[in-house]
Enzyme design. Structure first.
Site, mmCIF file in Angstrom:
data_model
loop_
_atom_site.group_PDB
_atom_site.id
_atom_site.type_symbol
_atom_site.label_atom_id
_atom_site.label_comp_id
_atom_site.label_asym_id
_atom_site.label_seq_id
_atom_site.Cartn_x
_atom_site.Cartn_y
_atom_site.Cartn_z
ATOM 1 N N HIS A 54 63.444 26.642 44.191
ATOM 2 C CA HIS A 54 64.630 26.707 45.059
ATOM 3 C C HIS A 54 64.720 25.444 45.916
ATOM 4 C CE1 HIS A 54 67.580 28.139 47.966
ATOM 5 N NE2 HIS A 54 66.707 27.969 48.932
ATOM 6 N N LYS B 73 73.317 31.892 58.889
ATOM 7 C CA LYS B 73 72.466 32.953 58.353
ATOM 8 C C LYS B 73 72.523 34.254 59.156
ATOM 9 C CE LYS B 73 69.867 30.393 55.404
ATOM 10 N NZ LYS B 73 69.559 30.752 54.008
ATOM 11 N N ASP C 249 62.371 34.531 58.193
ATOM 12 C CA ASP C 249 62.661 34.270 56.788
ATOM 13 C C ASP C 249 61.972 32.989 56.334
ATOM 14 O OD1 ASP C 249 63.846 35.001 54.370
ATOM 15 O OD2 ASP C 249 65.485 33.593 54.676
ATOM 16 N N GLN D 244 75.957 26.304 57.539
ATOM 17 C CA GLN D 244 74.509 26.036 57.606
ATOM 18 C C GLN D 244 74.202 24.541 57.555
ATOM 19 O OE1 GLN D 244 72.324 27.752 54.299
ATOM 20 N NE2 GLN D 244 70.492 26.590 54.781
ATOM 21 N N THR E 156 64.286 32.391 49.357
ATOM 22 C CA THR E 156 64.945 32.515 48.062
ATOM 23 C C THR E 156 63.938 32.403 46.932
ATOM 24 O OG1 THR E 156 66.855 31.451 49.030
ATOM 25 C CG2 THR E 156 66.810 31.598 46.627
ATOM 26 N N THR F 252 72.334 40.429 56.902
ATOM 27 C CA THR F 252 71.207 40.447 55.967
ATOM 28 C C THR F 252 71.138 41.862 55.416
ATOM 29 O OG1 THR F 252 70.001 38.808 57.286
ATOM 30 C CG2 THR F 252 68.705 40.083 55.700
ATOM 31 N N ARG G 299 69.583 15.340 48.641
ATOM 32 C CA ARG G 299 68.686 14.180 48.740
ATOM 33 C C ARG G 299 68.060 13.953 47.368
ATOM 34 N NH1 ARG G 299 67.416 17.758 52.623
ATOM 35 N NH2 ARG G 299 65.643 18.434 51.373
ATOM 36 N N ASP H 21 69.559 37.455 51.873
ATOM 37 C CA ASP H 21 69.790 36.590 53.038
ATOM 38 C C ASP H 21 71.118 35.855 52.805
ATOM 39 O OD1 ASP H 21 69.548 34.922 55.254
ATOM 40 O OD2 ASP H 21 68.230 33.514 54.215
ATOM 41 N N GLU I 166 65.824 37.570 47.625
ATOM 42 C CA GLU I 166 64.534 37.530 48.321
ATOM 43 C C GLU I 166 63.877 38.909 48.289
ATOM 44 O OE1 GLU I 166 64.404 35.642 52.118
ATOM 45 O OE2 GLU I 166 66.138 34.338 51.723
ATOM 46 N N GLU J 91 72.693 26.990 43.587
ATOM 47 C CA GLU J 91 71.860 26.369 42.560
ATOM 48 C C GLU J 91 72.513 26.508 41.187
ATOM 49 O OE1 GLU J 91 67.591 27.520 42.970
ATOM 50 O OE2 GLU J 91 68.297 28.544 44.759
ATOM 51 N N GLU K 24 71.115 34.976 48.866
ATOM 52 C CA GLU K 24 69.780 34.493 48.533
ATOM 53 C C GLU K 24 68.954 35.680 48.067
ATOM 54 O OE1 GLU K 24 68.189 32.169 51.826
ATOM 55 O OE2 GLU K 24 69.242 30.385 51.091
ATOM 56 N N ARG L 253 76.937 28.361 53.425
ATOM 57 C CA ARG L 253 76.343 27.037 53.186
ATOM 58 C C ARG L 253 77.029 25.928 53.966
ATOM 59 N NH1 ARG L 253 71.536 28.586 51.538
ATOM 60 N NH2 ARG L 253 71.570 29.723 49.555
HETATM 61 MN MN MN Z 1 66.607 32.798 53.047
#
Ligand code: MN
Length: 441
Positions: free
Chosen positions: A147, A266, A140, A253, A372, A270, A156, A246, A214, A386, A212, A250
């Site tokens: 994204h 993850k 992936d 992760q 994503t 899927t 950050r 996906d 994708e 997001e 996600e 979070r």
């Molecule tokens: Mn992904």
């Protein structure tokens, strides 16, 4: 490079009326592939091609002897429960079968032909699908700068994107065993997470479950170990594209992923859509690919004239949410976002070239996720983290329900299509998955 030919002619029609309906996903110019059988039956799974509201049974068509030459051998390769052998044949065989199917399904076919093909049709409403290939490896990517910026800013804000993003189409190696077809139902994963300000992690059900948006690319012939697939050849190794979710835990992760990348956050599920739209069907929707002058230009091994001229794909994508309450009250799913794949920072050719530059061998049926897909504006985000800014600004649905992340009973639905004046609409169908309460502790 796919160029336009008679199978892209916008005026082409099928003798099957449902293929000619305005807005239909599967006109004669599309011809996407799946593996299917009659729902609830003990029939063997076999390859099929969508036309209108029907599936052309490629095993039956093969037995009927209506195709000749390399189209016949390509259809034979689609007669089993996985399409790996067909993917391995490469673009000439893929195109031979497309041309053969097009001729059999076109409105100009003889009555004898159309009657023989009719005997090989199964209504889509009567079938069930399975994962269309034995997926040996699943990788992936992470190729949307929008994204990367949206998520990076949450953690950050002063330095949202790591420097390598602009130089490497980067990826993590995912888990092939938990890939399932649309309709997948799975239990919310358990795992460790570190709450903000906590001094030790806690074990429990994922509290920040996400999707996600994708695309998934199925690999064709592939390369021998120690060889590279260069940019000019890269697209000859991509059979086609499906919608891919996906699913992402979070909280799990973000606690586990430094320094080796995602793991349990993850690997629990899927979901892919049943129909693989061929790269050839997408030819009318290619666009020039550009890297703005104020961004780093790709290193030479990630450049090609063809990629610059037409490496981007203008695929429209939507995310819809159907909560248990909406379902209980027979209310429609609600759209959360909409974007296009054309905004991606790296193209599918660059993903294949990067994957193999060190000599890694890709094999027929391997699956590459695009990463994503988020567009440049706020409403184009491809993940709920997001849209809700890390869960701090929950979405409000029309029935008053709020969502910071996914809740039990939520179904997430992706839709994709290409459409523009002067070309036939090319649809991807639907990708749907449903979240159940957590597995036991
Ligand atoms: Mn992904």
């Amino acid at each position: 490079m796919d160029t336009l030919n008679h199978t892209h002619a916008p005026g082409a029609r099928s003798w099957l009326a449902s293929a000619n309906t305005a807005g239909a996903d599967f006109p004669i110019q599309n011809l996407p592939f799946s593996v299917f059988r009659r729902a609830g039956s003990q029939e063997a799974f076999r390859g099929g091609v969508a036309i209108g509201d029907q599936v052309v049974d490629l095993a039956a068509l093969s037995r009927a002897g209506l195709l000749k030459g390399s189209a016949a051998s390509a259809a034979q390769a689609c007669s089993g429960p996985a399409l790996n052998e067909f993917f391995a044949l490469g673009p000439a065989a893929w195109q031979a079968l497309r041309y053969g199917l097009f001729a059999l399904l076109e409105s100009t076919a003889s009555q004898t032909t159309s009657e023989a093909v009719r005997n090989c049709l199964v209504p889509q409403r009567d079938v069930e699908y399975t994962v269309p290939a034995r997926i040996g490896d699943y990788t992936d990517f992470y190729t949307s700068i929008h994204h990367a910026l949206n998520v990076g800013k949450l953690f950050r804000p002063e330095d949202p994107i790591t420097p390598n993003f602009r130089w490497i189409p980067t990826a993590y190696h995912g888990r092939a065993s938990s890939i399932r077809i649309s309709g997948q139902v799975y239990r919310r994963p358990m795992g460790q997470s570190m709450a903000p300000g906590a001094t030790a992690p806690a074990y429990g059900p994922c509290a920040r479950l996400d999707y996600e948006l994708e695309l998934g690319m199925f690999i064709g012939p592939g390369n021998a170990q120690g060889e590279q697939i260069r940019m000019d050849d890269a697209e000859a190794h991509i059979f086609g594209i499906c919608l891919l979710n996906d699913w992402s835990a979070r909280d799990i992760q973000f606690w586990e992923m430094a320094p080796l990348g995602p793991f349990l956050g993850k690997n629990f599920a899927t979901t892919i859509s049943p129909w693989i739209v061929t790269l050839e069907a997408l030819a009318p929707y290619r666009q020039a690919w550009d890297r703005p002058a104020d961004e780093p230009q790709p290193l030479a091994y990630l450049e090609s004239a063809a990629n610059r001229a037409s490496g981007a794909l203008d695929i429209q994508l939507e995310v819809w949410l159907e909560t248990a309450a909406l379902r209980d009250h027979v209310l429609a799913a609600e759209r959360l976002s909409r974007t296009s794949f054309r905004h991606q920072y790296w193209t599918v050719a660059q993903m294949v070239a990067q994957h193999t530059v060190g000599g890694c061998n890709l094999q027929p049926g391997d699956l590459l996720g695009s990463g994503t897909i988020s567009g440049p504006t706020e409403t184009e985000a491809g993940a709920i983290i997001e849209l809700t800014r890390g869960g701090r600004e929950p979405l409000t649905l029309s029935n008053g329900e709020k969502r910071a992340f996914l809740e039990d009973g939520d179904a997430v639905i992706f839709r994709g299509w290409c459409e523009e004046p002067g070309h036939a609409r090319i649809g991807f169908g639907e990708n749907r998955g449903l979240v159940l309460p957590a597995i036991g502790r």
